[in-house]
Design a protein around this motif. Sequence first.
Motif, PDB file in Angstrom:
ATOM      1  N   LYS A  60       0.706  -0.955   0.063  1.00  0.00           N
ATOM      2  CA  LYS A  60       0.032   0.023   0.164  1.00  0.00           C
ATOM      3  C   LYS A  60       0.765   1.108   0.016  1.00  0.00           C
ATOM      4  CE  LYS A  60      -3.683   2.060   2.356  1.00  0.00           C
ATOM      5  NZ  LYS A  60      -4.792   1.875   3.494  1.00  0.00           N
ATOM      6  N   LYS A  61       0.851   2.028  -0.997  1.00  0.00           N
ATOM      7  CA  LYS A  61       1.933   3.107  -1.310  1.00  0.00           C
ATOM      8  C   LYS A  61       1.837   4.021  -0.083  1.00  0.00           C
ATOM      9  CE  LYS A  61       1.881   3.142  -6.199  1.00  0.00           C
ATOM     10  NZ  LYS A  61       1.754   3.532  -7.458  1.00  0.00           N
ATOM     11  N   SER A  62       0.653   4.244   0.375  1.00  0.00           N
ATOM     12  CA  SER A  62       0.595   5.341   1.591  1.00  0.00           C
ATOM     13  C   SER A  62       1.233   4.994   3.016  1.00  0.00           C
ATOM     14  CB  SER A  62      -1.025   5.606   1.903  1.00  0.00           C
ATOM     15  OG  SER A  62      -1.688   4.573   2.318  1.00  0.00           O
ATOM     16  N   SER A  63       1.786   3.584   2.816  1.00  0.00           N
ATOM     17  CA  SER A  63       2.340   3.261   4.379  1.00  0.00           C
ATOM     18  C   SER A  63       3.454   2.409   4.192  1.00  0.00           C
ATOM     19  CB  SER A  63       1.291   2.528   5.109  1.00  0.00           C
ATOM     20  OG  SER A  63       0.773   1.421   4.516  1.00  0.00           O
ATOM     21  N   ASN A  64       4.055   2.139   2.904  1.00  0.00           N
ATOM     22  CA  ASN A  64       4.905   0.930   2.750  1.00  0.00           C
ATOM     23  C   ASN A  64       6.305   1.862   2.442  1.00  0.00           C
ATOM     24  OD1 ASN A  64       4.767   1.846  -0.056  1.00  0.00           O
ATOM     25  ND2 ASN A  64       4.862  -0.079  -1.013  1.00  0.00           N
ATOM     26  N   SER A  65       6.754   2.731   3.247  1.00  0.00           N
ATOM     27  CA  SER A  65       7.879   3.511   3.223  1.00  0.00           C
ATOM     28  C   SER A  65       9.171   2.901   3.097  1.00  0.00           C
ATOM     29  CB  SER A  65       8.177   4.670   4.216  1.00  0.00           C
ATOM     30  OG  SER A  65       7.823   3.969   5.390  1.00  0.00           O
ATOM     31  N   LEU A  66       9.428   1.627   3.900  1.00  0.00           N
ATOM     32  CA  LEU A  66      10.852   0.850   3.894  1.00  0.00           C
ATOM     33  C   LEU A  66      10.727   0.224   2.485  1.00  0.00           C
ATOM     34  CD1 LEU A  66      13.271  -0.412   4.975  1.00  0.00           C
ATOM     35  CD2 LEU A  66      11.785  -2.051   6.177  1.00  0.00           C
ATOM     36  N   ARG A  67       9.723  -0.494   2.080  1.00  0.00           N
ATOM     37  CA  ARG A  67       9.792  -0.965   0.579  1.00  0.00           C
ATOM     38  C   ARG A  67       9.958  -0.187  -0.462  1.00  0.00           C
ATOM     39  NH1 ARG A  67       8.423  -5.704  -1.653  1.00  0.00           N
ATOM     40  NH2 ARG A  67       7.562  -6.649   0.131  1.00  0.00           N
ATOM     41  N   ARG A  68       9.332   1.253  -0.267  1.00  0.00           N
ATOM     42  CA  ARG A  68       9.713   2.087  -1.360  1.00  0.00           C
ATOM     43  C   ARG A  68      11.182   2.476  -1.314  1.00  0.00           C
ATOM     44  NH1 ARG A  68       5.596   4.837   0.630  1.00  0.00           N
ATOM     45  NH2 ARG A  68       6.707   6.567   1.115  1.00  0.00           N
ATOM     46  N   PHE A  69      11.650   2.797  -0.339  1.00  0.00           N
ATOM     47  CA  PHE A  69      13.151   3.261   0.006  1.00  0.00           C
ATOM     48  C   PHE A  69      13.999   2.219  -0.558  1.00  0.00           C
ATOM     49  CE2 PHE A  69      11.821   6.613   3.134  1.00  0.00           C
ATOM     50  CZ  PHE A  69      12.557   7.692   2.523  1.00  0.00           C
ATOM     51  N   LEU A  70      13.985   0.692  -0.521  1.00  0.00           N
ATOM     52  CA  LEU A  70      14.508  -0.074  -0.881  1.00  0.00           C
ATOM     53  C   LEU A  70      14.525  -0.281  -2.408  1.00  0.00           C
ATOM     54  CD1 LEU A  70      14.092  -2.959   1.851  1.00  0.00           C
ATOM     55  CD2 LEU A  70      16.211  -1.763   1.580  1.00  0.00           C
ATOM     56  N   GLU A  72      13.443   1.884  -4.697  1.00  0.00           N
ATOM     57  CA  GLU A  72      14.172   2.992  -5.395  1.00  0.00           C
ATOM     58  C   GLU A  72      15.552   2.797  -5.624  1.00  0.00           C
ATOM     59  OE1 GLU A  72      13.083   6.408  -2.815  1.00  0.00           O
ATOM     60  OE2 GLU A  72      10.917   6.374  -3.528  1.00  0.00           O
ATOM     61  N   GLN A  73      16.391   2.240  -4.617  1.00  0.00           N
ATOM     62  CA  GLN A  73      17.715   1.748  -4.818  1.00  0.00           C
ATOM     63  C   GLN A  73      17.875   0.499  -5.554  1.00  0.00           C
ATOM     64  OE1 GLN A  73      19.797   2.719  -1.074  1.00  0.00           O
ATOM     65  NE2 GLN A  73      18.542   4.568  -0.876  1.00  0.00           N
ATOM     66  N   GLY A  74      16.907  -0.199  -6.060  1.00  0.00           N
ATOM     67  CA  GLY A  74      17.099  -1.333  -6.813  1.00  0.00           C
ATOM     68  C   GLY A  74      17.246  -2.545  -5.893  1.00  0.00           C
ATOM     69  N   ILE A  75      16.467  -2.547  -4.679  1.00  0.00           N
ATOM     70  CA  ILE A  75      16.669  -3.821  -3.570  1.00  0.00           C
ATOM     71  C   ILE A  75      15.458  -4.167  -3.485  1.00  0.00           C
ATOM     72  CG2 ILE A  75      17.484  -4.233  -1.453  1.00  0.00           C
ATOM     73  CD1 ILE A  75      19.280  -2.036  -1.471  1.00  0.00           C
ATOM     74  N   SER A  76      15.256  -5.446  -3.704  1.00  0.00           N
ATOM     75  CA  SER A  76      13.851  -5.853  -3.399  1.00  0.00           C
ATOM     76  C   SER A  76      13.963  -6.558  -2.031  1.00  0.00           C
ATOM     77  CB  SER A  76      13.590  -7.065  -4.168  1.00  0.00           C
ATOM     78  OG  SER A  76      12.500  -8.087  -3.926  1.00  0.00           O
ATOM     79  N   PRO A  77      12.922  -6.172  -1.166  1.00  0.00           N
ATOM     80  CA  PRO A  77      12.987  -6.772   0.175  1.00  0.00           C
ATOM     81  C   PRO A  77      12.969  -8.326   0.416  1.00  0.00           C
ATOM     82  CG  PRO A  77      11.339  -5.067  -0.016  1.00  0.00           C
ATOM     83  CD  PRO A  77      11.973  -5.358  -1.097  1.00  0.00           C
ATOM     84  N   GLU A  78      12.552  -8.910  -0.697  1.00  0.00           N
ATOM     85  CA  GLU A  78      12.542 -10.268  -0.649  1.00  0.00           C
ATOM     86  C   GLU A  78      13.828 -10.935  -0.856  1.00  0.00           C
ATOM     87  OE1 GLU A  78       8.584  -8.717  -1.273  1.00  0.00           O
ATOM     88  OE2 GLU A  78      10.236  -8.341  -2.206  1.00  0.00           O
ATOM     89  N   GLN A  79      14.782  -9.936  -1.599  1.00  0.00           N
ATOM     90  CA  GLN A  79      16.156 -10.664  -1.563  1.00  0.00           C
ATOM     91  C   GLN A  79      17.028 -10.306  -0.563  1.00  0.00           C
ATOM     92  OE1 GLN A  79      16.739  -8.195  -5.339  1.00  0.00           O
ATOM     93  NE2 GLN A  79      16.450  -9.791  -6.709  1.00  0.00           N
ATOM     94  N   CYS A  80      16.673  -9.693   0.451  1.00  0.00           N
ATOM     95  CA  CYS A  80      17.496  -9.308   1.543  1.00  0.00           C
ATOM     96  C   CYS A  80      17.768 -10.427   2.315  1.00  0.00           C
ATOM     97  CB  CYS A  80      16.991  -8.130   2.399  1.00  0.00           C
ATOM     98  SG  CYS A  80      17.027  -6.606   1.459  1.00  0.00           S
ATOM     99  N   ALA A  81      18.793 -10.804   3.043  1.00  0.00           N
ATOM    100  CA  ALA A  81      19.025 -12.041   3.684  1.00  0.00           C
ATOM    101  C   ALA A  81      18.280 -11.931   4.865  1.00  0.00           C
ATOM    102  CB  ALA A  81      20.649 -12.226   4.098  1.00  0.00           C
ATOM    103  N   GLN A  82      18.408 -10.872   5.565  1.00  0.00           N
ATOM    104  CA  GLN A  82      17.428 -10.670   6.861  1.00  0.00           C
ATOM    105  C   GLN A  82      17.357  -9.378   7.016  1.00  0.00           C
ATOM    106  OE1 GLN A  82      19.041 -12.923  10.015  1.00  0.00           O
ATOM    107  NE2 GLN A  82      18.687 -11.482  11.593  1.00  0.00           N
ATOM    108  N   SER A  83      16.114  -9.221   7.674  1.00  0.00           N
ATOM    109  CA  SER A  83      15.497  -7.730   8.461  1.00  0.00           C
ATOM    110  C   SER A  83      15.180  -7.902   9.687  1.00  0.00           C
ATOM    111  CB  SER A  83      14.441  -7.445   7.605  1.00  0.00           C
ATOM    112  OG  SER A  83      14.676  -7.258   6.145  1.00  0.00           O
TER     113      SER A  83
END
Length: 171
Positions: A60-70, A72-83
């Motif tokens: 949801k664009k109005s609340s997914n700021s972390l996903r957006r920041f990632l 925008e830098q070409g990083i998919s949250p699902e590709q991150c090893a750990q959060s």
Amino acid sequence: MAELHTLTLPGPMLKRWFWLYVWRIDTPKRERLYVGRIGENSSPYATAPYTRMGQNLGFKKSSNSLRRFLTEQGISPEQCAQSDLVSYGPIFSEIGKTEEEDYGEQMEPHKPVRDRTAALERDLRDALADAAYSVLEVVRGKAKFDPKIWAAVLGAFPANFPKLKGVSVDG
């Protein structure tokens, strides 16, 4: 390939009050941080860290700021090893809805508490960046921090972010 994963959620993270949090994301390139707060600009209500966790990574664009920041830098949250979500709080109680007041009336007592939390969010973000952590976003704001609460914040976060040790309480 399917795997088993476990998320441990402490009971206090279900409390709907004002919180600070830092996401530590192990991206394919390097560790990145995202600093946030609970206590919104658009609503007189606070949520719980576990709720904000899902919103930050949702779609949801109005609340997914972390996903957006990632992304925008070409990083998919699902590709991150750990959060890791590191939450501090509850700091201030939620104003809460009463039968007699409407939504607009609830915003007035909410705003000062929200602004105090926003000042702590901004100063925590700046302290992490000044301590050479790679922080995704910039947090702006003019509100003043509360020195007593700021000291408590700075006393709590070095357990997870050791480079914060020795940061001045003076802001």
